[in-house]
Each structure stands twice: as C-alpha cells, then as structure tokens.
Design a protein around this motif. Structure first.
Motif, mmCIF file in Angstrom:
data_model
loop_
_atom_site.group_PDB
_atom_site.id
_atom_site.type_symbol
_atom_site.label_atom_id
_atom_site.label_comp_id
_atom_site.label_asym_id
_atom_site.label_seq_id
_atom_site.Cartn_x
_atom_site.Cartn_y
_atom_site.Cartn_z
ATOM 1 N N TYR A 1 0.846 -1.200 0.000
ATOM 2 C CA TYR A 1 0.000 0.000 0.000
ATOM 3 C C TYR A 1 0.879 1.247 0.000
ATOM 4 N N ARG B 1 0.615 5.570 -0.502
ATOM 5 C CA ARG B 1 -0.330 6.682 -0.480
ATOM 6 C C ARG B 1 -0.215 7.584 -1.714
ATOM 7 N N ASN C 1 -2.195 5.127 -4.372
ATOM 8 C CA ASN C 1 -3.261 6.013 -3.885
ATOM 9 C C ASN C 1 -4.074 5.367 -2.770
ATOM 10 N N HIS C 2 -3.418 4.572 -1.946
ATOM 11 C CA HIS C 2 -4.067 3.934 -0.804
ATOM 12 C C HIS C 2 -3.309 4.305 0.474
ATOM 13 N N GLU C 3 -4.053 4.772 1.444
ATOM 14 C CA GLU C 3 -3.448 5.208 2.702
ATOM 15 C C GLU C 3 -3.884 4.306 3.848
ATOM 16 N N ARG D 1 -4.774 3.756 7.474
ATOM 17 C CA ARG D 1 -5.286 4.655 8.512
ATOM 18 C C ARG D 1 -5.118 4.092 9.921
ATOM 19 N N ILE E 1 -7.608 6.706 -1.675
ATOM 20 C CA ILE E 1 -7.641 8.171 -1.726
ATOM 21 C C ILE E 1 -8.414 8.669 -2.940
#
Length: 514
Positions: free
Chosen positions: A50, A52, A218-220, A222, A239
């Motif tokens: 993953y 971001r 584009n993945h964060e 959390r 995202i």
C-alpha cells in the motif's frame, strides 16, 4: 509463539485477497527489498503493498530526494569520528562498508535473475573522495586513512596532499583555489553512484508480475490493530474513490519513510512507546551548466563545521539520473513539521503522545545547537549558499546553479534511561516481541544498507524459517558471502568485489594495501 509461524499462516490465509500473508506499507526501497527477498525465499507467499502516492519511489527513495546515493563509508567523514584521545573510531565505517557489499551481491543476483534489464540504469562507477583543508583537518584525514586501510574493505584507498594529484582527481574543485592552502584528499576508485529510485521501480515492476503480489497506489493506511489471534487488522482508504476496507495479515512491515513513525505509534506495541521524530528538510544547489558538470566526476565529501550535526556534511556529488549526468551540492538543511515531502504540516504535532513527549522535550533541550543550526540554514541568503559552494568550487557562478528542494528526513528520538530522550542520526528497526509487525525509522545510511537491514528483520520476525536449511541455502545463493564478513577476509573481499563488479558492469580494481 515468540515469532511468526509462517507455515501455519499460509494454509490459513493463502489465496484470499483480503487476508494476505504479508502487508508492506510504503513503496520505497525498503519494501521493495523485503518483498523481493520474501518472494525469492517463499514464492507462494501472498503480499499486498500500500502506497499513499500515485507512483512508487517518490519520496526518500527518489534520486533527487535522497541525500546519499551509494553510502559505502569510503568518503563520509561523519562515519569515522575522532575520539578524545585523537584516535579514529572506524567501527561504524566498517559496518556500513560491509553492509554495502551485501547490497551489491544481492543486486548482482537481481541482475542475473532478470529483475533489472541493465545494471547501468541504477548503478555506475563513480570515485569516492574525502576532501579537507587546514592543518588540523589534513592531519585528521591522514589518521583516518591510516586506520581505515588496515581493513580489507578499505585497502586501495589513496591519500594525497599533492596538488598535482588533486588537480587530476578534482579539476573543478582545484580551479581558482589558493595554492598556499593546505589541502588533502583520499580516493577510492571503486566507489559507485546508485539510483535507488530506478532500482525500486524495477523491483516493483517485477513484483507486480508475480502471482500473489498486489500493489495498491493512492491507498493510505489509517489504522492498525492487533487481533486476539496475533494477526493484524489493517484499515485502508482508497484516496481516489474514498472507499475504505479492512484486511487481515499475519505480518506487517511499515516502511513508509517519514510516515513510519505515526503508523508505528498507532500499532500500540510496547516496543514503539517513547519514540518520537524530528523532521529535517533539505535543499540542493543543482548545476545547470553541462560544461561545468562535465568537469567533475566524483562524490566528494567534506568535513562538517565544528558544532554542526552529522546531516550537515557538505558534498559535491556526481549522480546519474535518468541516464544523464547531474551535479549537486549540499545539502542545505531546513525545518518543516512535515514528515514526508508530500506530507502534512500537522505530522509533527500529531506524532506527540503522552509516552513520547518527555523524550522529545529532553532531546530538544539537549540539541539546542541543532535548532540554532536549522534556523540559520532557513535564513540563509543566496550569497551565503554560494559561499558554502565556493569552499568546494572556488570559481562557481551563481547563474550556473539552481536551488531545488530535496526530501524530508525524520531523525529518531528515543527514550534513554539516563538522559530521558536522545536524538539519533541513523536507521533503526522496531519490531514487536511476537515478530508480527516491524517498522523502519530514521535516515542515513538507509537505502545503501537496505539488504542487511531486511536480513536482520527476517532473522527476528521469521526466525523459524530463517534458520531452516531451505532459506539458508537460498540466502547463500543470493548473497555468496552470507554468514561471513568481508572485513575479516581480504581474499574473500577481493573475490566478491570482482564478481559483483563483473555482473553489475562496474570498474574493478584489486584492492591492495597502500
């Protein structure tokens, strides 16, 4: 179980996209290295990565952001501090140089296996020099040379005070220089320049083609929460679409550069308590004149000013970026509360927790000189930056150089039983006691020793598999000197360097004592 039991995990989670065996957070050189090692050692592992950002290797790994592109301790004077008695401590330099040779062997294996089409896309021969002026610094460099060349890793390092020799090595730096000035330099011809951004992109290109590996840009990430069965629930947000989902994995690696600290704190593991981070931004003067760039072909490191932190070591650095030769000088430090170049100004404030506020305050009070240094750097004028450059390149013209922003570093702050909190300039892996989660913190030498760092992680977190005959045999196939130190064996050191030089297309010089 004190360590991850990979075998039972595989049967339980294999084949489910939502529940991979391994989650890697961050798409930089560390995650790429770990991902490739794991797939080579255990091909049926499932891995999800993953990132971001919308591309890989865009933060600290990128060639324009990375302060060091081939740290091998040949020329970095901050790795060989002078002791109070005047002797030179070379222990850190030996460790880094040995680790860099491990990286070279792994990269040679990658080239042979087709991970990288051309080694020259990411690694090239560039001499490494240390350069000083003034009688005290000249004497320091002489003692450093004498100490280092007793070790096989540094045999062949040449020391000179002869200005004719210096003119041959570094003509750009000698032009216009005061001939009465006391000067000295050391040179290691087998130094290299490494483009870690290019290498990382190659590794992820290959990883994505492997069965069981998925890269999510584009993945964060959390949240991270450990479950009763010791697995980790990872909450991820897309995202681009705003969609959120939860996945479950038995092992999580946090290799998100400056973003690793906030994620480590979110795990809640006892081993992560008390850690804080001190962000430092950077800038380069980048040469715009091809005629000037062509006059220099070396990585030349100087000595930091008295009282300056290790991160301030000035260097005039030849790099090969996107197949073109570039010339950078710096780094000029600065301060930002961001932990990543494309991070948030709230990164530092949000990282302050009850369990790390005391170490951070103590470290801050003990490093007021660093704070003053950063303030002075931020306030520097163009003329002051050019003055620093002209100490290296006396005839430098302002019109030939452009100021560019480099990457963000987050220096480690950790608890200390005596001082309360200390600021460390280095790299550290923080792992949970059960070996199910691990985070990489810190900066230099970082990327250059990524392979050794990840091998250490595998030994801690995959202990049972690491000690197995199958993994040991494969590790020796990837790294011929595995289990041996080149620092202790001159013949092996020369053999390994000859082998990696041939595979990687590098110039090779048989090292002999000077």
């Amino acid at each position: 179980m004190p360590y991850l039991n990979l075998w039972s995990m595989m049967t339980r989670y294999k084949g489910t996209e939502q529940n991979p065996d391994v989650v890697l957070i961050g798409a930089g050189i560390m995650s790429a290295t770990l991902g490739v090692l794991l797939k080579e050692l255990q091909p049926d592992l499932t891995i999800e990565i993953y990132e971001r950002l919308d591309v890989v290797a865009a933060e600290s790994t990128d060639a324009w952001n990375n302060a060091g592109t081939g740290h091998s301790a040949f020329c970095e004077l901050n790795y060989t501090p002078e002791r109070p008695d005047g002797s030179i401590d070379i222990s850190k330099a030996i460790k880094i140089a040995d680790s860099f040779e491990v990286s070279r062997q792994f990269w040679a294996y990658l080239v042979q296996q087709g991970y990288v089409a051309s080694p020259h896309s990411f690694i090239n021969t560039i001499p490494h020099l240390s350069f000083v002026w003034g009688p005290e610094n000249v004497e320091f460099l002489r003692k450093r040379h004498e100490a280092l060349t007793q070790n096989p890793l540094f045999e062949g390092m040449t020391f000179t005070t002869d200005k004719t020799q210096l003119q041959e090595w570094i003509p750009l730096m000698m032009a216009g220089r005061d001939t009465s000035e006391q000067l000295a330099a050391t040179c290691m011809k087998l130094g290299t320049d490494v483009n870690f951004g290019c290498l990382t992109r190659n590794l992820f290109d290959r990883l994505q083609k492997m069965e069981g590996v998925t890269l999510h840009l584009n993945h964060e990430v959390r949240k991270l929460r450990q479950q009763p069965d010791a697995s980790w629930q990872v909450k991820v947000k897309d995202i681009t679409t705003g969609d959120k989902r939860k996945i479950k994995a038995r092992f999580v690696f946090i290799g998100a550069g400056g973003g690793s600290l906030p994620l480590l704190l979110k795990t809640g593991i006892p081993e992560g308590k008390g850690f804080g981070g001190f962000p430092v931004s950077g800038q380069w003067l980048v040469c715009q004149n091809p005629a000037v760039i062509d006059q220099h072909n070396a990585k030349v490191y100087g000595k930091a000013s008295v009282g300056s932190p290790p991160m301030s070591v000035p260097h005039l650095d030849t790099r090969i970026i996107s197949g073109k030769k570039a010339l950078l000088f710096g780094p000029y430090a600065g301060f930002s509360t961001k932990f990543l170049k494309r991070g948030s100004f709230m990164d530092l404030p949000l990282s302050i927790k009850i369990n790390n506020i005391k170490p951070m305050i103590e470290a801050g009070l003990d490093n007021l000189q660093l704070t003053k240094y950063l303030i002075d750097q931020v306030r520097q004028s163009t003329d002051e930056r050019m003055d620093a450059l002209r100490a290296f390149v006396p005839d430098a013209l302002e019109a030939d150089w452009k100021l560019e922003t480099a990457g963000q570093r987050v220096q480690i702050i950790k608890q200390d039983p005596e001082e309360g909190g200390i600021l460390e300039f280095g790299t550290e892996v923080v792992s949970s006691a059960d070996g199910t989660v691990s985070a990489l913190l810190g900066a230099s030498p970082g990327a250059s020793t990524a392979v050794s760092i990840m091998l250490g992680l595998l030994k801690r977190c995959f202990a049972e598999q690491y000690s197995s005959a199958a993994w040991q045999e494969k590790l020796k196939q990837m790294i011929p000197s595995f289990g041996q130190s080149l620092a202790d064996d001159a013949q092996l050191c020369n053999e390994i360097r000859a082998y990696t030089s041939e595979v990687l297309g590098l110039e090779y010089y048989k090292m002999e004592k000077q």
